[in-house]
Design a protein around this motif. Structure first.
Motif, PDB file in Angstrom:
ATOM      1  N   ALA A 274      76.022  14.410 -17.494  1.00 61.88           N
ATOM      2  CA  ALA A 274      76.139  12.966 -17.765  1.00 61.88           C
ATOM      3  C   ALA A 274      77.592  12.542 -17.731  1.00 61.88           C
ATOM      4  O   ALA A 274      77.954  11.541 -17.098  1.00 61.88           O
TER       5      ALA A 274
ATOM      6  N   VAL B 288      78.791  12.384 -14.164  1.00 62.26           N
ATOM      7  CA  VAL B 288      78.330  11.183 -13.446  1.00 62.26           C
ATOM      8  C   VAL B 288      79.192   9.983 -13.826  1.00 62.26           C
ATOM      9  O   VAL B 288      79.562   9.166 -12.989  1.00 62.26           O
ATOM     10  N   LEU B 289      79.535   9.889 -15.130  1.00 59.40           N
ATOM     11  CA  LEU B 289      80.247   8.693 -15.592  1.00 59.40           C
ATOM     12  C   LEU B 289      81.722   8.711 -15.227  1.00 59.40           C
ATOM     13  O   LEU B 289      82.317   7.659 -15.023  1.00 59.40           O
TER      14      LEU B 289
ATOM     15  N   ARG C 100      84.674  10.119  -9.427  1.00 60.95           N
ATOM     16  CA  ARG C 100      84.536   9.082  -8.414  1.00 60.95           C
ATOM     17  C   ARG C 100      83.896   9.627  -7.138  1.00 60.95           C
ATOM     18  O   ARG C 100      83.311   8.863  -6.387  1.00 60.95           O
TER      19      ARG C 100
ATOM     20  N   VAL D 236      82.771   6.473  -4.864  1.00 61.07           N
ATOM     21  CA  VAL D 236      81.756   5.446  -5.174  1.00 61.07           C
ATOM     22  C   VAL D 236      82.407   4.120  -5.561  1.00 61.07           C
ATOM     23  O   VAL D 236      81.797   3.066  -5.442  1.00 61.07           O
ATOM     24  N   ASP D 237      83.673   4.150  -6.018  1.00 62.98           N
ATOM     25  CA  ASP D 237      84.331   2.894  -6.389  1.00 62.98           C
ATOM     26  C   ASP D 237      84.709   2.068  -5.165  1.00 62.98           C
ATOM     27  O   ASP D 237      84.875   0.858  -5.251  1.00 62.98           O
TER      28      ASP D 237
ATOM     29  N   ALA E 281      82.759   1.749  -2.552  1.00 58.60           N
ATOM     30  CA  ALA E 281      81.533   1.088  -2.071  1.00 58.60           C
ATOM     31  C   ALA E 281      81.039   0.115  -3.140  1.00 58.60           C
ATOM     32  O   ALA E 281      80.045   0.352  -3.819  1.00 58.60           O
ATOM     33  N   SER E 282      81.811  -0.955  -3.305  1.00 57.36           N
ATOM     34  CA  SER E 282      81.452  -1.900  -4.382  1.00 57.36           C
ATOM     35  C   SER E 282      81.265  -3.305  -3.820  1.00 57.36           C
ATOM     36  O   SER E 282      81.559  -4.283  -4.488  1.00 57.36           O
TER      37      SER E 282
ATOM     38  N   LEU F 230      78.418  -4.821  -2.886  1.00 60.39           N
ATOM     39  CA  LEU F 230      77.201  -5.496  -3.355  1.00 60.39           C
ATOM     40  C   LEU F 230      77.378  -5.874  -4.819  1.00 60.39           C
ATOM     41  O   LEU F 230      77.086  -5.104  -5.724  1.00 60.39           O
ATOM     42  N   LYS F 231      77.937  -7.071  -5.038  1.00 57.37           N
ATOM     43  CA  LYS F 231      78.191  -7.493  -6.418  1.00 57.37           C
ATOM     44  C   LYS F 231      78.046  -9.004  -6.504  1.00 57.37           C
ATOM     45  O   LYS F 231      77.593  -9.643  -5.566  1.00 57.37           O
ATOM     46  N   TYR F 232      78.444  -9.575  -7.615  1.00 54.57           N
ATOM     47  CA  TYR F 232      78.237 -11.003  -7.898  1.00 54.57           C
ATOM     48  C   TYR F 232      78.667 -11.901  -6.741  1.00 54.57           C
ATOM     49  O   TYR F 232      79.666 -12.020  -6.339  1.00 54.57           O
TER      50      TYR F 232
END
Lengths: 647, 99
Positions: free
Chosen positions: B18, B21-22, B25, B91-92, B94-95, B97-99
């Motif tokens: 866990a 995962v958190l 990157r 993963v940071d 590929a951001s 898809l957001k508001y």
């Protein structure tokens, strides 16, 4: 005591059954159809009817008049109590128990109006052929005039209030169209709107009255309403009377809805003669007299009618005394004369026949006066300012003679029309008895003096004194097509009053409808004498002011009283400050409330939701790891909750 | 070793997974941490099955393995195409898809 007897008798008279029409009277719908054909053909026919349109426009009222005379002759053949005849045409509305028929009622009262409308109307149509000869819209003019006749005849012939209301609105429409006939003049367009809006106020009263009738009696026919009238409570009857009075005030230009009539003079002069003097403005008097059985039962509403009449007869007379525009002076006189009729109608059954007698006589002499004013304008390049008239008696002999005849009739010079018609009204007012009788009677007496004053003033300023014409004015007598109708009207003005009143001819004729009972010997038999004396005194005063002295070409500065009268006794100013300004404030207030209150609330809710979700949206960062964290925390919370619940 | 020790080991492995995962990157490492968490849970299932003498836990462990295998196939395919497009496995990055 005698009052209650009179009421009982009149109720009995009204309750009499209306018989079906037979013979020629069965075709009474022809009266409506003739002018309606004229209106439809002329208004839909377009320019191709321009050449002969005015001939059709004259032929239709004449045809209606001929038919009216035939129907009248047939009516005279029946005994008095069988003269009221019903002509059923078709069923108009049938909703459950509410049924309204299109039916006409030919009785003594309506035939008087029909003869006046078609007779005087025909003469005025003939006059208009000459008066409107050079107007491009002559065909349209005759179309509107015929439309007016059709609506007015529907108004007086209807046998129920709803149909009467249809005619009532029809004459309002025709009046609007004809006041604004020269719509390229802004003043005419504004005057037309003013007349229409002022009339709407009165119409609202009438329509509320009809609704009240329906909810109280369940019917709107004259026969049904009148036979049930005594069952209604006094409050309902008084409300009904006052609502009908409001309707009458609008149509007949009585206080407080008087302000439109003076502006209505923007229309062509024959319109002023027919609609705003002889017929339409008397519709209010017709309404009151026709609704007599309701007014008989409510003394309060009757008193209101009498007071409105008395106030208006003085109000109109005072305005008429100060106007320099000949048509507006005559319009003030019309208001005043209709005030007399209302006053007589307010007296009750003892006054109704005299209200109608004055109305018919007034139809002759006021139409004559207006047509004479039209003849003068015709010869003077449409000048209406009496300060630019003067000395016209020599160049317009026929106009002068007819005008003088109508003048003698209206001021009540014996033995002409006004003498009989008006003095009986004054007598009837005094006969009403009590303090109110004295007050309205005295108002009527003073009114007789004022009538004499303003009419003498008009006569002197127009026909006598120095010639104050504009340089390019070449007054000339009108063609025969314009003089003959006026001559006939003048003859009527001279003799008709005596014909009506001598031997109680008209009161006896109308008796079965209006419930007239001859009054006991007069309390003030000398009212006629006093009226005569006042007439002479005021005529002499007018002569001293306007006959002996030269008249300046521009109106001189005047004291407060005359200035007030020149401004219609501030009628418009009162309307403006009492109704228009508060109305504007009310609109502004509601607009403000709508913008700030209603819209504000809605916008605030929307903005709050929008703002909150805008902020909430920021949670969607696009970072997978933050989503993973929230999932993880959610899982921890879930597991924690499960553990807690277990323990 | 008692079954309780296996459960403790599973907890430790799960927490490591866990946290990985958190905090990491690199998508590859995150995948491995996810696998670690799945296997920690598998271990717990098997331990509980042994403790309660019930085969259900062992059967579920097989199911988890199958699902994990399928997940790895799909996840690695996505990871491959992201890496081809962006030349990065973070993963940071590929951001979008957001508001």
């Amino acid at each position: 005591m005698t009052g209650s007897l009179a009421v009982a008798q009149s109720a009995a008279a009204h309750a009499e059954a209306t018989l079906p029409a037979v013979g020629a009277q069965r075709a009474a719908w022809l009266l409506l159809v003739f002018p309606l054909i004229g209106a439809v053909v002329l208004l839909l026919g377009g320019r191709r009817t321009d050449r002969w349109g005015h001939l059709l426009g004259v032929a239709m009222p004449l045809a209606a008049f001929v038919y009216a005379v035939i129907a009248f002759a047939q009516m005279l053949g029946y005994p008095g109590d069988q003269r009221s005849r019903n002509v059923q045409i078709y069923q108009w509305i049938a909703v459950g128990s509410f049924k309204v028929n299109v039916g006409l009622q030919l009785d003594q009262l309506s035939i008087c109006f029909v003869l006046l409308i078609t007779g005087v109307g025909s003469l005025i149509h003939i006059f208009s052929v000459g008066y409107m000869a050079h107007d491009e819209g002559r065909r349209r003019f005759f179309g509107y005039m015929n439309l007016f006749l059709a609506a007015m005849l529907l108004l007086v012939l209807a046998n129920n209030y709803l149909l009467l209301y249809a005619g009532w609105e029809g004459v309002g429409l025709a009046s609007y169209l004809l006041i604004g006939f020269w719509q390229f003049k802004p003043s005419a367009a504004v005057a037309a709107k003013k007349a229409f809006i002022a009339n709407r106020v009165g119409d609202a009263g009438l329509s509320l009255g009809i609704m009240l009738m329906f909810s109280t009696f369940g019917t709107v026919t004259f026969a049904g309403v009148f036979s049930h009238a005594h069952q209604a409570g006094p409050g309902v009857l008084t409300a009904l009377g006052l609502l009908l009075l409001l309707g009458a005030c609008g149509k007949s230009a009585q206080l407080p809805l008087q302000s439109w009539l003076l502006d209505a003079m923007e229309g062509p002069t024959p319109v002023s003669a027919l609609i705003h003097a002889a017929t339409m403005v008397t519709a209010g008097v017709y309404l009151i007299v026709r609704s007599g059985p309701i007014f008989d039962l409510t003394a309060d509403a009757r008193l209101a009618v009498a007071i409105v009449g008395a106030a208006t007869l003085l109000f109109g007379g005072i305005i008429g005394s100060a106007k320099d525009d000949i048509k507006k002076a005559l319009a003030g006189s019309t208001m005043s004369q209709i005030g007399y009729m209302m006053l007589a109608a307010g007296v009750g059954p003892k006054g109704y026949p005299f209200a109608i007698a004055l109305l018919l006589a007034h139809g002759f002499y006021k139409a004559g006066l207006f047509l004479d004013a039209g003849s003068i304008m015709h010869g003077m390049n449409d000048e209406v300012n009496m300060r630019r008239f003067g000395g016209l008696y020599a160049v317009l002999p026929i106009t002068f003679t007819t005008f003088a005849a109508c003048y003698l009739a209206i001021i009540g010079f014996p033995p002409f029309s006004g003498f009989f018609a008006k003095d009986t009204v004054i007598d009837a007012a005094y006969h009403d008895g009590g303090t109110t009788g004295w007050i309205v009677g005295t108002a009527a007496l003073i009114g007789a003096g004022i009538t004499s004053f303003y009419m003498t003033r008009i006569l002197l300023m127009t026909f006598f004194g120095k010639r104050r014409w504009a340089e390019d004015a070449h007054p000339h007598e009108a063609p025969p097509v314009m003089t003959w109708p006026v001559i006939l009207l003048a003859l009527g003005a001279l003799g008709f009053g005596a014909f009506e009143i001598l031997g109680d001819r008209l009161p006896d004729f109308l008796g079965p409808v209006t419930g007239y009972v001859p009054p006991e010997p007069s309390v003030v038999t000398q009212a006629g004498g006093i009226a005569l004396a006042l007439m002479v005194i005021f005529a002499v005063i007018a002569w001293l002011l306007f006959g002996r002295r030269p008249i300046p070409e521009t109106a001189p500065a005047a004291g407060p009283a005359v200035s007030a009268a020149r401004k219609d006794l501030y009628g418009d100013a009162i309307n403006e400050s009492l109704l228009m300004r508060p109305g504007q404030w009310l609109t502004r207030l509601s607009v403000y409330f709508d913008n700030r209150g209603v819209d504000g609330l809605v916008n605030t809710v929307a903005a709050t939701i929008g703002g909150t979700s805008g902020r909430l949206r920021r949670v969607q960062t696009g970072y997978v790891r933050s989503y993973a964290l929230s999932m993880f925390l959610g899982g921890v919370l879930l597991v924690g909750a499960l553990l807690l619940a277990r323990i | 070793m008692s079954p309780g020790d296996f459960v403790a080991l599973a907890v430790v492995l799960f927490v490591i997974g866990a946290v990985g995962v958190l905090v990491r990157r690199n998508a590859m490492v995150i995948f491995m941490c996810v696998e670690l968490m799945l296997n920690a849970v598998n271990l717990a299932f098997v331990a509980f099955a042994r403790m309660h003498n019930n085969l259900g836990g062992q059967v579920i462990a097989f199911f988890v393995m199958v699902v994990a295998a399928a997940e790895v196939v799909v996840g690695l395919a996505i990871l491959m195409s992201i890496f081809r497009a962006r030349r990065s496995a973070s993963v940071d990055d590929a951001s979008l898809l957001k508001y």
